[in-house]
Every structure is written in C-alpha cells, then in structure tokens.
Design a protein around this motif. Structure first.
Motif, PDB file in Angstrom:
ATOM      1  N   UNK A  41       0.739  -1.099  -0.089  1.00  0.00           N
ATOM      2  CA  UNK A  41       0.149   0.054  -0.126  1.00  0.00           C
ATOM      3  C   UNK A  41       0.868   1.242  -0.161  1.00  0.00           C
ATOM      4  N   UNK A  42       1.813   1.305   0.773  1.00  0.00           N
ATOM      5  CA  UNK A  42       2.682   2.407   1.010  1.00  0.00           C
ATOM      6  C   UNK A  42       3.614   2.672  -0.580  1.00  0.00           C
ATOM      7  N   UNK A  43       3.929   1.767  -1.148  1.00  0.00           N
ATOM      8  CA  UNK A  43       4.578   1.691  -2.466  1.00  0.00           C
ATOM      9  C   UNK A  43       3.372   2.308  -3.459  1.00  0.00           C
ATOM     10  N   UNK A  44       2.200   2.033  -3.265  1.00  0.00           N
ATOM     11  CA  UNK A  44       1.296   2.285  -4.336  1.00  0.00           C
ATOM     12  C   UNK A  44       0.942   4.015  -4.060  1.00  0.00           C
ATOM     13  N   UNK A  45       0.840   4.426  -2.924  1.00  0.00           N
ATOM     14  CA  UNK A  45       0.596   5.711  -2.577  1.00  0.00           C
ATOM     15  C   UNK A  45       1.851   6.568  -2.917  1.00  0.00           C
ATOM     16  N   UNK A  46       3.054   5.939  -2.823  1.00  0.00           N
ATOM     17  CA  UNK A  46       4.493   6.723  -3.396  1.00  0.00           C
ATOM     18  C   UNK A  46       4.312   7.153  -4.888  1.00  0.00           C
ATOM     19  N   UNK A  47       3.962   5.788  -5.536  1.00  0.00           N
ATOM     20  CA  UNK A  47       3.890   6.063  -6.828  1.00  0.00           C
ATOM     21  C   UNK A  47       2.848   6.917  -7.510  1.00  0.00           C
ATOM     22  N   UNK A  48       1.777   6.788  -6.666  1.00  0.00           N
ATOM     23  CA  UNK A  48       0.526   7.547  -7.185  1.00  0.00           C
ATOM     24  C   UNK A  48       0.867   9.123  -7.086  1.00  0.00           C
ATOM     25  N   UNK A  49       1.586   9.521  -6.045  1.00  0.00           N
ATOM     26  CA  UNK A  49       2.159  10.634  -5.675  1.00  0.00           C
ATOM     27  C   UNK A  49       2.867  11.084  -6.880  1.00  0.00           C
ATOM     28  N   UNK A  50       4.147  10.269  -7.286  1.00  0.00           N
ATOM     29  CA  UNK A  50       5.023  10.524  -8.269  1.00  0.00           C
ATOM     30  C   UNK A  50       4.159  10.787  -9.638  1.00  0.00           C
ATOM     31  N   UNK A  51       3.166  10.114  -9.784  1.00  0.00           N
ATOM     32  CA  UNK A  51       2.366  10.109 -11.013  1.00  0.00           C
ATOM     33  C   UNK A  51       1.349  11.440 -11.031  1.00  0.00           C
ATOM     34  N   UNK A  52       1.487  12.320  -9.957  1.00  0.00           N
ATOM     35  CA  UNK A  52       0.808  13.712  -9.886  1.00  0.00           C
ATOM     36  C   UNK A  52      -0.477  13.639  -9.099  1.00  0.00           C
ATOM     37  N   UNK A  53      -0.977  12.416  -8.649  1.00  0.00           N
ATOM     38  CA  UNK A  53      -2.204  12.400  -7.754  1.00  0.00           C
ATOM     39  C   UNK A  53      -2.193  13.067  -6.507  1.00  0.00           C
ATOM     40  N   UNK A  54      -3.248  13.784  -6.193  1.00  0.00           N
ATOM     41  CA  UNK A  54      -3.486  14.292  -4.823  1.00  0.00           C
ATOM     42  C   UNK A  54      -3.771  12.760  -4.079  1.00  0.00           C
ATOM     43  N   UNK A  55      -2.769  12.235  -3.151  1.00  0.00           N
ATOM     44  CA  UNK A  55      -2.805  10.934  -2.510  1.00  0.00           C
ATOM     45  C   UNK A  55      -3.450  10.914  -1.022  1.00  0.00           C
ATOM     46  N   UNK A  56      -4.338  10.357  -0.531  1.00  0.00           N
ATOM     47  CA  UNK A  56      -4.628  10.348   0.713  1.00  0.00           C
ATOM     48  C   UNK A  56      -4.433   8.864   1.182  1.00  0.00           C
ATOM     49  N   UNK A  57      -3.583   8.422   2.278  1.00  0.00           N
ATOM     50  CA  UNK A  57      -3.066   7.401   2.749  1.00  0.00           C
ATOM     51  C   UNK A  57      -3.848   7.010   4.026  1.00  0.00           C
ATOM     52  N   UNK A  58      -4.748   6.025   4.214  1.00  0.00           N
ATOM     53  CA  UNK A  58      -5.419   5.658   5.302  1.00  0.00           C
ATOM     54  C   UNK A  58      -4.802   4.257   5.662  1.00  0.00           C
ATOM     55  N   UNK A  59      -3.862   4.304   6.707  1.00  0.00           N
ATOM     56  CA  UNK A  59      -3.375   2.936   7.219  1.00  0.00           C
ATOM     57  C   UNK A  59      -3.492   2.553   8.504  1.00  0.00           C
ATOM     58  N   UNK A  60      -3.660   0.921   8.598  1.00  0.00           N
ATOM     59  CA  UNK A  60      -3.598   0.630  10.141  1.00  0.00           C
ATOM     60  C   UNK A  60      -2.259   0.048  10.446  1.00  0.00           C
ATOM     61  N   UNK A  61      -2.262  -0.994  11.266  1.00  0.00           N
ATOM     62  CA  UNK A  61      -0.798  -1.406  11.736  1.00  0.00           C
ATOM     63  C   UNK A  61       0.038  -1.874  10.639  1.00  0.00           C
ATOM     64  N   UNK A  62       1.345  -1.243  10.609  1.00  0.00           N
ATOM     65  CA  UNK A  62       2.403  -1.491   9.567  1.00  0.00           C
ATOM     66  C   UNK A  62       3.592  -1.785  10.317  1.00  0.00           C
ATOM     67  N   UNK A  63       4.617  -2.486   9.581  1.00  0.00           N
ATOM     68  CA  UNK A  63       5.970  -2.809  10.289  1.00  0.00           C
ATOM     69  C   UNK A  63       6.956  -1.520   9.746  1.00  0.00           C
ATOM     70  N   UNK A  64       6.592  -0.927   8.616  1.00  0.00           N
ATOM     71  CA  UNK A  64       7.459   0.203   8.472  1.00  0.00           C
ATOM     72  C   UNK A  64       6.859   1.622   8.482  1.00  0.00           C
ATOM     73  N   UNK A  65       7.430   2.750   8.530  1.00  0.00           N
ATOM     74  CA  UNK A  65       6.978   3.835   8.419  1.00  0.00           C
ATOM     75  C   UNK A  65       6.179   4.416   7.361  1.00  0.00           C
ATOM     76  N   UNK A  66       5.151   5.128   7.323  1.00  0.00           N
ATOM     77  CA  UNK A  66       4.623   5.561   6.034  1.00  0.00           C
ATOM     78  C   UNK A  66       5.708   6.534   5.233  1.00  0.00           C
ATOM     79  N   UNK A  67       5.258   6.514   3.774  1.00  0.00           N
ATOM     80  CA  UNK A  67       6.350   7.390   3.141  1.00  0.00           C
ATOM     81  C   UNK A  67       5.954   8.807   3.554  1.00  0.00           C
ATOM     82  N   UNK A  68       6.931   9.837   3.503  1.00  0.00           N
ATOM     83  CA  UNK A  68       6.686  10.978   3.916  1.00  0.00           C
ATOM     84  C   UNK A  68       6.153  11.956   2.901  1.00  0.00           C
ATOM     85  N   UNK A  69       5.755  12.869   3.092  1.00  0.00           N
ATOM     86  CA  UNK A  69       5.068  13.846   2.325  1.00  0.00           C
ATOM     87  C   UNK A  69       3.782  13.631   1.776  1.00  0.00           C
ATOM     88  N   UNK A  70       2.983  12.697   2.464  1.00  0.00           N
ATOM     89  CA  UNK A  70       1.693  12.168   1.947  1.00  0.00           C
ATOM     90  C   UNK A  70       0.547  12.330   3.085  1.00  0.00           C
TER      91      UNK A  70
END
Ligand code: CTP
Ligand code: CA
Length: 226
Positions: A41-70
């Motif tokens: 999910x984090x990879x999708x959020x990052x790539x969507x942002x790189x593709x120019x989208x306004x991205x909203x990431x809703x996340x529950x428990x994860x092993x890694x930190x969410x990507x910055x700037x989203x």
C-alpha cells in the motif's frame, strides 16, 4: 525510493490508498491483527504521488513508517478505516484497497484489562464491515481496485471477489509463493478485471508492481483499454 521519473498519469486525480493490517481490540492491552506489513500500500501511495495524484493514505498497523510527504490518516480497526475512507470518498477518483482488513472483531471489547481465570476462555467474534464491498455498492464514478491474498485457487477466488465487491480491477497474489506476499519487498501478482486475466506480472519490487498497476488503472480511467 526510486529516482526515475514517472509519467504524470494521475495528475489532477484524488486517490485514496489503504494499507496495513487492522487492529481489533480485545481489551486495552490486547488485540487481534494480521501479517500485513503495509509495504504494498505504501508503494502504491508513493507511486500515485509521483504520477501527480492528490494522495490520501489511510493506514492501520504496519511494520514500516509511512512514506513522507503524503496526507496520512492512521487508524486501528476496520470500523475506523471505513469511517476514514468514507470521509474522503465522495470526490475521489481512484480507491486502492491494499489493506488487510480483519474479517472478525471481538464482540464486546473489555474496557479494562481482562484477568485470567479458568483453564480455557472463549472470545466471541463478530463480522466487521466489508469496506470494499460497501464502496462497490456506493460507487458512482470512482475506479475501485481490490486486493486478494490467497493460498490456493487464486483465479477462482479473485474472480469471485471482483464480482462480489464490484471492483474495476482485482490484484491477486499467491502468498505461498517465494517472493510474494506479506512481509516481502517483492511481489508476484495477477491483475483481473470482469473479463478475466489482464496481466500476470513476474516477480517485481512492490514499487514496480505499483507502477504497472497504476499505469493500467490510469489508462482505464481515461477510457483507454490496456
Ligand atoms: N476487505 C475490506 N473489508 C473487509 C475485508 C476485506 O475492505 N472487512 C478488502 C481488502 O482490503 C481487499 C479485499 O477486500 O482489498 C479482499 O480481501 P480478502 O480478505 O482477500 O477477501 P474477503 O472478502 O475477506 O474473503 P476471505 O478473507 O474469506 O478470502
Ligand atoms: Ca478477509
């Protein structure tokens, strides 16, 4: 992350991505969750942002930190995730449900820490809301992408879920295969639409899977079949 430039295929689009495994409380110090790492999910959020989208990431428990700037909303349970997604849903263009949402939650979470007593105990569980199924029913112009992690009969279950949840695309992975699934940095996925298999991807980084998936989605959102 990846320094290569990505075509701005999602410029002007509002994209919601869900990630991670929901946490369903038993009591204030205990909960039920699952093996989702959040990486897909984090990879999708990052790539969507790189593709120019306004991205909203809703996340529950994860092993890694969410990507910055989203724009990020952290939630615990399936219910919390549903509310957060609904608050963003109306004017969204694309919703990607990569989260591993619990199917059941404790029927009545205890307000204070439960004490041990007998030799056995029973925990009653009740079904959670199926977020994707509800979105599939509520959908107006949104493009909906669901995920399915399976251990067997991948194609059959993927097609059944796509239909039941009224998704535009469904991304299935066989979590028993080496290089795919929950904690891995790579994934092996098959993308389905209502007609059947759209693309079978080889083993790829989750970032590359995200790029290919969002490329297919953006073409279809513009009415171009690919
Ligand atoms: N999903 C959801 N809400 C739930 C359960 C699942 O939104 N309560 C979403 C997931 O985010 C995923 C898709 O539905 O995008 C498929 O999840 P999966 O667990 O594979 O499907 P289920 O319908 O729960 O079926 P099962 O677990 O029995 O295979
Ligand atoms: Ca499930």
């Amino acid at each position: 992350a990846n320094q290569q430039t990505v075509p701005r295929l999602l410029a002007g689009k509002k994209v919601i991505v869900t990630a991670g495994g929901t946490i369903e409380r038993i009591d204030p110090v205990r909960y039920i969750t699952n093996d989702s790492s959040g990486k897909m999910g984090f990879a999708i959020a990052e790539v969507a942002k790189e593709m120019g989208a306004e991205v909203h990431l809703v996340h529950a428990h994860t092993d890694v930190a969410p990507p910055a700037g989203i724009n990020t909303i952290a939630v615990q349970s399936a219910d919390d995730m549903y509310k957060a997604v609904l608050s963003l849903w109306e004017d969204s263009d694309l919703v990607v449900k990569a989260a591993a949402v619990a199917d059941y939650r404790p029927a009545s979470p205890a307000a204070s820490k439960m004490k041990k007593s007998g030799e056995t105990m029973k925990l009653e569980l009740v079904k959670t809301v199926d977020i994707l199924e509800q979105l599939g029913k509520a959908k107006t112009s949104q493009f909906l992408i669901g995920f399915a992690a399976e251990t067997n009969d991948v194609e059959r279950y993927a097609k059944e879920k796509l239909q039941r949840k009224n998704c535009d695309l469904l991304v299935a992975n066989d979590v028993t295969v080496e290089g795919a699934g929950f904690r891995s940095d790579t994934n092996i996925v098959q993308v389905f639409d209502k007609h059947g298999l759209v693309e079978q991807m080889p083993v790829l980084t989750k970032h590359e899977v995200a790029k290919r998936l969002l490329t297919i989605a953006s073409a279809r959102m513009q009415g171009v079949l690919s």
